[in-house]
Design a protein around this motif. Structure first.
Motif, PDB file in Angstrom:
ATOM      1  N   GLY A  40       0.873  -1.168   0.063  1.00 55.00           N
ATOM      2  CA  GLY A  40       0.016   0.079  -0.003  1.00 55.00           C
ATOM      3  C   GLY A  40       0.700   1.194   0.059  1.00 55.00           C
ATOM      4  O   GLY A  40       0.469   2.387  -0.445  1.00 55.00           O
ATOM      5  N   ASP A  41       2.045   1.299   0.732  1.00 53.58           N
ATOM      6  CA  ASP A  41       2.797   2.231   0.429  1.00 53.58           C
ATOM      7  C   ASP A  41       2.844   3.086  -0.754  1.00 53.58           C
ATOM      8  O   ASP A  41       2.932   4.489  -0.752  1.00 53.58           O
ATOM      9  CB  ASP A  41       4.211   2.291   1.177  1.00 53.58           C
ATOM     10  N   ALA A  42       3.249   2.515  -1.678  1.00 54.42           N
ATOM     11  CA  ALA A  42       3.191   3.163  -3.169  1.00 54.42           C
ATOM     12  C   ALA A  42       2.065   3.747  -3.642  1.00 54.42           C
ATOM     13  O   ALA A  42       2.292   4.567  -4.646  1.00 54.42           O
ATOM     14  CB  ALA A  42       3.913   2.072  -4.109  1.00 54.42           C
ATOM     15  N   ALA A  43       0.946   3.461  -3.344  1.00 52.02           N
ATOM     16  CA  ALA A  43      -0.230   4.022  -3.582  1.00 52.02           C
ATOM     17  C   ALA A  43      -0.633   4.970  -2.809  1.00 52.02           C
ATOM     18  O   ALA A  43      -1.694   5.823  -3.353  1.00 52.02           O
ATOM     19  CB  ALA A  43      -1.281   2.702  -3.629  1.00 52.02           C
ATOM     20  N   ARG A  44      -0.065   5.267  -1.836  1.00 53.11           N
ATOM     21  CA  ARG A  44      -0.588   6.402  -0.820  1.00 53.11           C
ATOM     22  C   ARG A  44      -0.509   7.773  -1.566  1.00 53.11           C
ATOM     23  O   ARG A  44       0.369   8.100  -2.250  1.00 53.11           O
ATOM     24  CB  ARG A  44       0.109   6.506   0.731  1.00 53.11           C
ATOM     25  N   GLY A  45      -1.736   8.278  -1.298  1.00 51.67           N
ATOM     26  CA  GLY A  45      -2.009   9.638  -2.098  1.00 51.67           C
ATOM     27  C   GLY A  45      -2.481   9.456  -3.421  1.00 51.67           C
ATOM     28  O   GLY A  45      -2.904  10.748  -3.979  1.00 51.67           O
ATOM     29  N   ASP A  46      -2.608   8.549  -4.031  1.00 57.55           N
ATOM     30  CA  ASP A  46      -3.301   8.355  -5.346  1.00 57.55           C
ATOM     31  C   ASP A  46      -4.616   7.688  -5.036  1.00 57.55           C
ATOM     32  O   ASP A  46      -4.742   6.432  -4.873  1.00 57.55           O
ATOM     33  CB  ASP A  46      -2.563   7.639  -6.187  1.00 57.55           C
ATOM     34  N   ILE A  47      -5.605   8.399  -5.233  1.00 57.51           N
ATOM     35  CA  ILE A  47      -6.982   8.055  -4.521  1.00 57.51           C
ATOM     36  C   ILE A  47      -7.527   6.935  -5.249  1.00 57.51           C
ATOM     37  O   ILE A  47      -8.098   5.789  -4.700  1.00 57.51           O
ATOM     38  CB  ILE A  47      -8.016   8.969  -4.359  1.00 57.51           C
ATOM     39  N   ARG A  48      -7.338   7.062  -6.645  1.00 65.85           N
ATOM     40  CA  ARG A  48      -7.710   5.724  -7.450  1.00 65.85           C
ATOM     41  C   ARG A  48      -6.993   4.534  -7.355  1.00 65.85           C
ATOM     42  O   ARG A  48      -7.743   3.479  -6.954  1.00 65.85           O
ATOM     43  CB  ARG A  48      -7.632   6.046  -9.073  1.00 65.85           C
ATOM     44  N   GLU A  49      -5.717   4.533  -7.157  1.00 64.70           N
ATOM     45  CA  GLU A  49      -5.084   3.357  -6.699  1.00 64.70           C
ATOM     46  C   GLU A  49      -5.121   2.858  -5.114  1.00 64.70           C
ATOM     47  O   GLU A  49      -5.201   1.542  -5.144  1.00 64.70           O
ATOM     48  CB  GLU A  49      -3.352   3.699  -7.029  1.00 64.70           C
ATOM     49  N   GLU A  50      -5.488   3.799  -4.472  1.00 63.54           N
ATOM     50  CA  GLU A  50      -5.559   3.353  -3.053  1.00 63.54           C
ATOM     51  C   GLU A  50      -7.019   2.604  -3.183  1.00 63.54           C
ATOM     52  O   GLU A  50      -7.270   1.404  -2.564  1.00 63.54           O
ATOM     53  CB  GLU A  50      -5.992   4.552  -2.158  1.00 63.54           C
TER      54      GLU A  50
END
Length: 130
Positions: A40-50
């Motif tokens: 999950g760390d890499a996706a943090r801040g990208d609402i679509r990917e989260e």
């Protein structure tokens, strides 16, 4: 009698609760954020990917309990910024059959655990057991 289960692939909850509670009729899954996921760390801040990662994890957890997202009857979504709802909806809708969306609540929660942008929790009907 309800079963209280912690998924061994997720970090143990840092709160007094369980990842899943299962009774004869329903599966309840506690809120998940990308902070709960190893990738999950890499996706943090990208609402679509989260959103995508969390929905995939919820789907995996339901399959593990012999269910699917088609069994979901209720979803609660908490967003750090409600202005992101259209981005969330675009991804969220991909996980359900059109016209068969669960009942849903969406609220703004400015501070979500682990600095995530979204937290999703759900309730699903259990498959009939013989």
């Amino acid at each position: 009698m309800p079963q209280f289960i912690n998924d061994p692939t997720l970090p143990k909850p840092s709160f007094p609760g369980s990842h899943l509670v299962i009774d004869d009729h329903y599966v309840f899954i506690s809120g998940l954020t990308v902070a709960d996921l190893s990738n999950g760390d890499a996706a943090r801040g990208d609402i679509r990917e989260e959103t995508r990662l969390i929905m995939r994890e919820l789907e995996r957890m339901l399959v593990q309990e012999e269910g699917s997202l088609a069994d979901v009857v209720r979803v609660d979504i908490h967003l750090a910024n409600l202005k992101n709802i259209s981005n969330v909806d675009a991804i969220y809708a991909e996980f359900f059959e059109p016209g068969r969306y669960p009942a849903r609540t969406c609220t703004e929660s400015p501070t979500i655990c682990g600095g995530a942008s979204i937290e999703i929790t759900l309730m699903a009907k259990r498959a009939k057991r013989d």
